[in-house]
Design a protein around this motif. Structure first.
Motif, PDB file in Angstrom:
ATOM      1  N   ILE A  31       0.859  -1.189   0.000  1.00 56.80           N
ATOM      2  CA  ILE A  31       0.000   0.000   0.000  1.00 56.80           C
ATOM      3  C   ILE A  31       0.889   1.231   0.000  1.00 56.80           C
ATOM      4  CG2 ILE A  31      -1.715   1.303   1.309  1.00 56.80           C
ATOM      5  CD1 ILE A  31      -2.820  -1.340   2.334  1.00 56.80           C
ATOM      6  N   ARG A  32       0.605   2.129  -0.921  1.00 56.31           N
ATOM      7  CA  ARG A  32       1.437   3.329  -1.089  1.00 56.31           C
ATOM      8  C   ARG A  32       0.593   4.480  -1.626  1.00 56.31           C
ATOM      9  NH1 ARG A  32       1.706   3.924  -6.407  1.00 56.31           N
ATOM     10  NH2 ARG A  32       1.802   2.095  -7.791  1.00 56.31           N
ATOM     11  N   PRO A  33       1.122   5.708  -1.598  1.00 61.88           N
ATOM     12  CA  PRO A  33       0.397   6.837  -2.183  1.00 61.88           C
ATOM     13  C   PRO A  33       0.234   6.670  -3.695  1.00 61.88           C
ATOM     14  CG  PRO A  33       2.092   7.612  -0.679  1.00 61.88           C
ATOM     15  CD  PRO A  33       2.322   6.142  -0.865  1.00 61.88           C
ATOM     16  N   VAL A  34      -0.828   7.210  -4.211  1.00 59.47           N
ATOM     17  CA  VAL A  34      -1.117   7.102  -5.641  1.00 59.47           C
ATOM     18  C   VAL A  34      -0.060   7.820  -6.467  1.00 59.47           C
ATOM     19  CG1 VAL A  34      -2.529   9.201  -5.773  1.00 59.47           C
ATOM     20  CG2 VAL A  34      -3.006   7.277  -7.322  1.00 59.47           C
ATOM     21  N   GLU A  35       0.172   7.301  -7.672  1.00 56.38           N
ATOM     22  CA  GLU A  35       1.039   7.941  -8.652  1.00 56.38           C
ATOM     23  C   GLU A  35       0.266   8.066  -9.960  1.00 56.38           C
ATOM     24  OE1 GLU A  35       4.630   5.685  -8.968  1.00 56.38           O
ATOM     25  OE2 GLU A  35       5.060   5.796  -6.812  1.00 56.38           O
ATOM     26  N   ASP A  36       0.745   8.932 -10.834  1.00 55.78           N
ATOM     27  CA  ASP A  36       0.012   9.168 -12.077  1.00 55.78           C
ATOM     28  C   ASP A  36      -0.139   7.889 -12.904  1.00 55.78           C
ATOM     29  OD1 ASP A  36      -1.168  11.184 -14.035  1.00 55.78           O
ATOM     30  OD2 ASP A  36       0.388  10.265 -15.277  1.00 55.78           O
ATOM     31  N   ARG A  37       0.858   7.012 -12.854  1.00 56.18           N
ATOM     32  CA  ARG A  37       0.796   5.778 -13.637  1.00 56.18           C
ATOM     33  C   ARG A  37      -0.302   4.826 -13.162  1.00 56.18           C
ATOM     34  NH1 ARG A  37       4.225   1.716 -10.873  1.00 56.18           N
ATOM     35  NH2 ARG A  37       5.131   2.717  -9.020  1.00 56.18           N
ATOM     36  N   ASP A  38      -0.863   5.066 -11.978  1.00 58.58           N
ATOM     37  CA  ASP A  38      -1.920   4.211 -11.438  1.00 58.58           C
ATOM     38  C   ASP A  38      -3.303   4.575 -11.973  1.00 58.58           C
ATOM     39  OD1 ASP A  38       0.106   3.169  -9.766  1.00 58.58           O
ATOM     40  OD2 ASP A  38      -0.308   4.707  -8.249  1.00 58.58           O
ATOM     41  N   ILE A  39      -3.420   5.762 -12.537  1.00 57.80           N
ATOM     42  CA  ILE A  39      -4.741   6.283 -12.896  1.00 57.80           C
ATOM     43  C   ILE A  39      -5.515   5.380 -13.861  1.00 57.80           C
ATOM     44  CG2 ILE A  39      -5.985   8.221 -13.926  1.00 57.80           C
ATOM     45  CD1 ILE A  39      -4.882   8.746 -11.113  1.00 57.80           C
ATOM     46  N   PRO A  40      -4.895   4.821 -14.915  1.00 54.52           N
ATOM     47  CA  PRO A  40      -5.680   3.939 -15.799  1.00 54.52           C
ATOM     48  C   PRO A  40      -6.300   2.742 -15.077  1.00 54.52           C
ATOM     49  CG  PRO A  40      -3.672   4.629 -16.894  1.00 54.52           C
ATOM     50  CD  PRO A  40      -3.557   5.089 -15.469  1.00 54.52           C
ATOM     51  N   ASP A  41      -5.543   2.118 -14.163  1.00 54.00           N
ATOM     52  CA  ASP A  41      -6.092   0.987 -13.408  1.00 54.00           C
ATOM     53  C   ASP A  41      -7.205   1.430 -12.466  1.00 54.00           C
ATOM     54  OD1 ASP A  41      -4.470  -0.873 -14.597  1.00 54.00           O
ATOM     55  OD2 ASP A  41      -2.996  -0.930 -12.980  1.00 54.00           O
ATOM     56  N   ILE A  42      -7.020   2.583 -11.838  1.00 55.47           N
ATOM     57  CA  ILE A  42      -8.044   3.113 -10.936  1.00 55.47           C
ATOM     58  C   ILE A  42      -9.331   3.380 -11.715  1.00 55.47           C
ATOM     59  CG2 ILE A  42      -8.684   5.153  -9.572  1.00 55.47           C
ATOM     60  CD1 ILE A  42      -5.711   5.252  -8.691  1.00 55.47           C
ATOM     61  N   ARG A  43      -9.187   3.962 -12.885  1.00 56.36           N
ATOM     62  CA  ARG A  43     -10.360   4.231 -13.714  1.00 56.36           C
ATOM     63  C   ARG A  43     -11.108   2.942 -14.040  1.00 56.36           C
ATOM     64  NH1 ARG A  43     -10.031   5.706 -20.021  1.00 56.36           N
ATOM     65  NH2 ARG A  43      -9.035   3.673 -19.862  1.00 56.36           N
ATOM     66  N   GLU A  44     -10.375   1.897 -14.412  1.00 59.72           N
ATOM     67  CA  GLU A  44     -11.018   0.634 -14.770  1.00 59.72           C
ATOM     68  C   GLU A  44     -11.737   0.014 -13.581  1.00 59.72           C
ATOM     69  OE1 GLU A  44     -11.393  -0.521 -17.884  1.00 59.72           O
ATOM     70  OE2 GLU A  44     -10.481   1.419 -18.340  1.00 59.72           O
ATOM     71  N   ILE A  45     -11.119   0.058 -12.411  1.00 59.35           N
ATOM     72  CA  ILE A  45     -11.753  -0.479 -11.203  1.00 59.35           C
ATOM     73  C   ILE A  45     -13.055   0.258 -10.926  1.00 59.35           C
ATOM     74  CG2 ILE A  45     -11.553  -0.653  -8.683  1.00 59.35           C
ATOM     75  CD1 ILE A  45      -8.537  -1.192  -9.106  1.00 59.35           C
ATOM     76  N   TYR A  46     -12.976   1.586 -10.924  1.00 60.45           N
ATOM     77  CA  TYR A  46     -14.155   2.372 -10.583  1.00 60.45           C
ATOM     78  C   TYR A  46     -15.261   2.238 -11.629  1.00 60.45           C
ATOM     79  CZ  TYR A  46     -17.134   6.198  -9.108  1.00 60.45           C
ATOM     80  OH  TYR A  46     -18.217   6.936  -8.694  1.00 60.45           O
ATOM     81  N   ASN A  47     -14.885   2.272 -12.898  1.00 60.48           N
ATOM     82  CA  ASN A  47     -15.897   2.233 -13.952  1.00 60.48           C
ATOM     83  C   ASN A  47     -16.664   0.912 -13.981  1.00 60.48           C
ATOM     84  OD1 ASN A  47     -15.451   4.826 -14.764  1.00 60.48           O
ATOM     85  ND2 ASN A  47     -14.207   4.309 -16.543  1.00 60.48           N
ATOM     86  N   TYR A  48     -16.040  -0.158 -13.493  1.00 60.45           N
ATOM     87  CA  TYR A  48     -16.788  -1.411 -13.391  1.00 60.45           C
ATOM     88  C   TYR A  48     -17.976  -1.238 -12.452  1.00 60.45           C
ATOM     89  CZ  TYR A  48     -18.252  -6.050 -12.107  1.00 60.45           C
ATOM     90  OH  TYR A  48     -19.031  -7.148 -11.867  1.00 60.45           O
ATOM     91  N   TYR A  49     -17.750  -0.579 -11.314  1.00 60.03           N
ATOM     92  CA  TYR A  49     -18.830  -0.363 -10.353  1.00 60.03           C
ATOM     93  C   TYR A  49     -19.873   0.624 -10.886  1.00 60.03           C
ATOM     94  CZ  TYR A  49     -16.009  -2.890  -6.955  1.00 60.03           C
ATOM     95  OH  TYR A  49     -15.288  -3.871  -6.309  1.00 60.03           O
ATOM     96  N   VAL A  50     -19.408   1.594 -11.668  1.00 61.98           N
ATOM     97  CA  VAL A  50     -20.348   2.551 -12.262  1.00 61.98           C
ATOM     98  C   VAL A  50     -21.365   1.835 -13.147  1.00 61.98           C
ATOM     99  CG1 VAL A  50     -20.582   4.484 -13.876  1.00 61.98           C
ATOM    100  CG2 VAL A  50     -18.761   4.505 -12.162  1.00 61.98           C
ATOM    101  N   THR A  51     -20.889   0.896 -13.958  1.00 67.99           N
ATOM    102  CA  THR A  51     -21.758   0.249 -14.949  1.00 67.99           C
ATOM    103  C   THR A  51     -22.414  -1.037 -14.462  1.00 67.99           C
ATOM    104  OG1 THR A  51     -19.842  -0.908 -15.896  1.00 67.99           O
ATOM    105  CG2 THR A  51     -20.469   1.206 -16.881  1.00 67.99           C
ATOM    106  N   ASN A  52     -21.969  -1.570 -13.315  1.00 69.32           N
ATOM    107  CA  ASN A  52     -22.472  -2.879 -12.897  1.00 69.32           C
ATOM    108  C   ASN A  52     -23.037  -2.947 -11.480  1.00 69.32           C
ATOM    109  OD1 ASN A  52     -21.598  -4.915 -15.161  1.00 69.32           O
ATOM    110  ND2 ASN A  52     -19.836  -3.564 -14.841  1.00 69.32           N
ATOM    111  N   SER A  53     -23.030  -1.836 -10.746  1.00 71.16           N
ATOM    112  CA  SER A  53     -23.505  -1.922  -9.360  1.00 71.16           C
ATOM    113  C   SER A  53     -24.140  -0.614  -8.916  1.00 71.16           C
ATOM    114  CB  SER A  53     -22.348  -2.269  -8.420  1.00 71.16           C
ATOM    115  OG  SER A  53     -21.591  -1.113  -8.119  1.00 71.16           O
TER     116      SER A  53
END
Length: 203
Positions: A31-53
């Motif tokens: 577990i670490r602070p967010v970095e810019d390179r993490d943003i695509p994965d974060i988007r994918e995680i969140y968008n799954y919940y947006v469209t499916n829950s």
């Protein structure tokens, strides 16, 4: 050979001749602070919940630009935004806090969010992320942390917050409408210990 034929033949072999099942790989992460390179994965995680829950009331997927803007905003305020990363570099989940309100009197209080990818569900990562987020909030001088949780489909989130000392402080019914049904919210709150060093987030 069909899979079921292989399984049948395997059962006929003496135990000492049977091929051992592949050992499960150990679930590990950092577990670490967010970095810019993490943003695509974060988007994918969140968008799954947006469209499916209904655990989020967002109905439109977030873009990379929106997430980068949010990460920059939280960094400017010195608010914690954490990710859990696997040894292979995959982002397994994230946790963050954001201001409860733009009004300055709310400056010691935040609202939290935690989302996990499917590979990390049910393995204790949610608790680890929330514990790390609480510690980071205390270090930043935050005094109250509030979770706003959907009253449908988020039972695990409610249970997790309860285990870590959050107390239900209220409910609102039928304030959201998604996937053709009305949804309410559960408000849970935790009082944090004063930070040893002043590190209050900037406004």
């Amino acid at each position: 050979m069909l899979e079921e034929e292989y399984d049948r033949d395997r059962r006929r072999l003496p135990r000492h001749l049977r091929k051992l099942p592949a050992p499960e790989t150990e679930f590990s992460y950092a577990i670490r602070p967010v970095e810019d390179r993490d943003i695509p994965d974060i988007r994918e995680i969140y968008n799954y919940y947006v469209t499916n829950s209904v655990v989020t009331f967002d109905e439109k997927k977030w873009t990379l630009a929106q997430w980068r803007e949010k990460a920059a905003y939280l960094a400017k305020l010195n608010l914690p935004f954490l990710v859990a990363q696997s040894p292979s570099g995959q982002i397994l989940g994230y946790a963050l806090v954001q201001p409860m309100s733009s009004k300055s009197a709310y400056r010691y209080s935040v609202e939290n969010s935690i989302y996990l990818g499917h590979a990390a569900a049910g393995k204790g990562l949610g608790r680890a992320l929330l514990e790390a987020l609480i510690d980071a909030c205390e270090a930043a001088g935050i005094r109250e942390i509030v979770a706003v949780i959907s009253d449908k489909g988020a039972e695990a989130s409610v249970a997790l917050h309860e285990k870590l000392g959050f107390v239900e402080v209220g409910r609102m019914g039928r304030v959201g409408f998604k996937f053709g049904r009305w949804l309410g919210t559960i408000y849970m709150q935790k009082h944090l210990k004063p930070a040893k060093k002043k590190g209050l987030f900037r406004r």
